[in-house]
Design an enzyme around this catalytic site. Structure first.
Site, PDB file in Angstrom:
ATOM      1  N   HIS A 308       0.608  -1.257  -0.028  1.00 32.74           N
ATOM      2  CA  HIS A 308       0.069   0.090   0.084  1.00 32.74           C
ATOM      3  C   HIS A 308       0.751   1.273  -0.068  1.00 32.74           C
ATOM      4  O   HIS A 308       1.923   1.224   0.670  1.00 32.74           O
ATOM      5  CB  HIS A 308      -0.884   0.063   1.146  1.00 32.74           C
ATOM      6  CG  HIS A 308      -2.196   0.912   0.982  1.00 32.74           C
ATOM      7  ND1 HIS A 308      -1.931   2.293   1.295  1.00 32.74           N
ATOM      8  CD2 HIS A 308      -3.515   0.821   0.587  1.00 32.74           C
ATOM      9  CE1 HIS A 308      -3.094   2.825   1.099  1.00 32.74           C
ATOM     10  NE2 HIS A 308      -3.784   1.989   0.582  1.00 32.74           N
ATOM     11  N   ASP A 366      -7.903  -5.134  -0.153  1.00 28.42           N
ATOM     12  CA  ASP A 366      -8.468  -5.741  -1.295  1.00 28.42           C
ATOM     13  C   ASP A 366      -8.221  -7.223  -1.527  1.00 28.42           C
ATOM     14  O   ASP A 366      -8.956  -7.880  -2.129  1.00 28.42           O
ATOM     15  CB  ASP A 366      -7.800  -4.908  -2.582  1.00 28.42           C
ATOM     16  CG  ASP A 366      -8.629  -3.539  -2.709  1.00 28.42           C
ATOM     17  OD1 ASP A 366      -9.798  -3.577  -2.556  1.00 28.42           O
ATOM     18  OD2 ASP A 366      -8.010  -2.795  -3.225  1.00 28.42           O
TER      19      ASP A 366
END
Ligand code: ACO
Length: 431
Positions: A308, A366
């Site tokens: 991320h 996700d």
């Protein structure tokens, strides 16, 4: 309060400039460089915006090193455990938690706007049957800008609020329409007696010939994923909505631009990419080969659902959704589907691998949302659409905050030009 400044000096000329330090309530301070070019003759260079705060915002706070995510100060863990998606939507739009009656009134207002115009439904028919649902969604949401002229005066707060409520209310209807159209099934009208997520499941899975019974575990799982996805400060899609909106553009068109930015696999498209990747890996025995590919700098393959930009510790949303993922798998997971075992083994192996540990590449939200969607029977090409429904709340909240700013100006980044210097045109016959 003492004014904090940082002085920068041009070593070539000895000229200095004091930059004011802009401090928020939490997080790193920012240098105010708005007059840097005017007073000092320099632009700043930050492709990918790694050190650039593009705005001030009071909506969402992230501390990527500590794995903290707050909506108006409330920790995501508490909201995910105790709140509901519509309550979070109220919080993001109005900056405070609602009282019981206010929440009921808000839910009633949202229900009032769940229908879309019959003529809008005709727009779907313009798409070929195999269009990606995100493509249809960009088009259909964008075309909302041709309707609802009573909510497009962006300088009127009542118009802005109405546009926001409409957007939040209509997204599930539009999303379910994209799905039904791709299947060639009739569209299902919304049912306002159901919850926000219950209604979405109903519109996706009911048939005129067979009513779908909303499962409470599925409804709760979806509601929680939507809370986790509702806002994430200045990510690519939100920044896109703000930039589009800064020109005074139609609010529905701005949201459509956010959907386009969300679609990419480095952003919201990652949940779909996770499933496609698991499909490609195929079997547990192939995992080491794919881990090696992910580490190989000459191979473009990356482990989707890992890493991320902001969270360099664990993604707090991933920690919450991981438990929900196990619950959903227990209830809906097909024990014979090797994909679920594959996902859990991949998570385990990557979390023990030096490459991923060193670079702090943890599974992100996700990774798990894709697996939950799959277990709930939601097709892979609808995953990013689900994300878009939830993120619409953040987009409209950020858009409203921006438009309400007293000195709001069009967003207009500059560049470092690296092209040809001035040269004269050469007539065609002389080239
Ligand atoms: N697999 C393998 N290696 C990776 C991965 C990955 N998923 N992510 C990052 N790395 C490596 C990079 O190669 C780089 O290695 P190096 O230092 O040896 O060069 C290092 O980790 C840092 O990566 P960057 O690309 O600099 O990190 P950045 O912040 O630019 O990218 C991103 C973040 C885009 C999320 C990236 O981790 C990625 O592509 N992940 C996969 C896609 C994904 O899951 N996206 C969803 C994000 S969450 C969301 O949008 C809700």
């Amino acid at each position: 309060m003492t004014r904090k400044t940082v002085t920068i000096t041009d070593n070539a000329t000895g000229k200095s400039m004091e930059l004011e330090v802009h401090e928020g309530t939490l997080g790193p301070p920012a240098l105010d460089i708005s007059n840097l070019y005017r007073d000092f003759g320099y632009l700043t260079y930050d492709p990918g915006f790694q050190s650039t705060a593009s705005c001030s915002s009071g909506i969402t706070f992230i501390d990527g090193d500590e794995g903290v995510l707050l909506y108006h100060g409330y920790p995501i863990e508490q909201l995910a455990a105790k709140s509901s998606f519509l309550e979070v939507a109220f919080l993001l739009l109005y900056s405070r938690l609602p009282r019981q009656q206010e929440l009921e009134a808000f839910a009633a207002k949202i229900s009032k706007h769940t229908m879309i115009k019959e003529s809008l439904r005709g727009f779907y028919k313009g798409f070929y049957h195999d269009a990606h649902p995100m493509a249809s969604m960009v088009g259909v949401v964008g075309s909302l800008s041709a309707f609802y002229h009573d909510s497009t005066d962006i300088h009127d707060p009542a118009h802005r609020e109405l546009a926001a409520l409409r957007m939040i209310a209509k997204m599930p209807t539009i999303a379910a329409g994209c799905y039904k159209y791709s299947l060639g099934e009739p569209f299902i009208y919304p049912r306002n007696d159901l919850s926000y997520c219950g209604n979405l499941l109903h519109m996706m899975f009911s048939l005129p010939s067979a009513e779908y019974q909303v499962d409470p575990v599925a409804e709760k799982a979806l509601d929680m994923i939507f809370i986790l996805h509702a806002d994430h400060e200045q990510n690519a899609s939100t920044a896109t909505v703000r930039l589009a909106g800064s020109s005074g553009a139609n609010p529905f068109a701005c949201i459509s631009s956010g959907i386009t930015a969300l679609w990419g696999p480095a952003h919201g498209g990652a949940n779909e990419a996770v499933l496609l990747m698991l499909d490609e890996i195929g079997e547990v025995k192939n995992i080491p080969r794919y881990i090696d590919k992910a580490k190989d700098k000459n191979d473009p393959f990356r482990l989707m659902g890992f890493g991320h930009r902001v969270y360099k510790n664990y993604d707090p949303r991933a920690a919450i959704i991981r438990d929900m993922c196990y619950q959903v798998l227990e209830k809906f997971g097909d024990a014979d589907d090797p994909m679920f075992e594959l996902a859990m083994r991949l998570e385990e192996i990557a979390l023990q691998d030096e490459y991923f540990i060193e670079r702090k590449l943890y599974p992100n939200v996700d990774f798990y949302s894709g697996i939950i969607y799959k277990a709930l029977g939601i097709p892979v090409n609808m995953f990013t659409v689900m994300f878009a429904i939830a993120r619409t709340v953040g987009w409209v909240a950020q858009w409203m905050e921006m438009i309400a700013e007293p000195n709001q100006r069009i967003g207009r980044p500059r560049q470092v030009y690296i092209g040809e210097k001035r040269r004269d045109y050469v007539p065609l016959e002389e080239r």
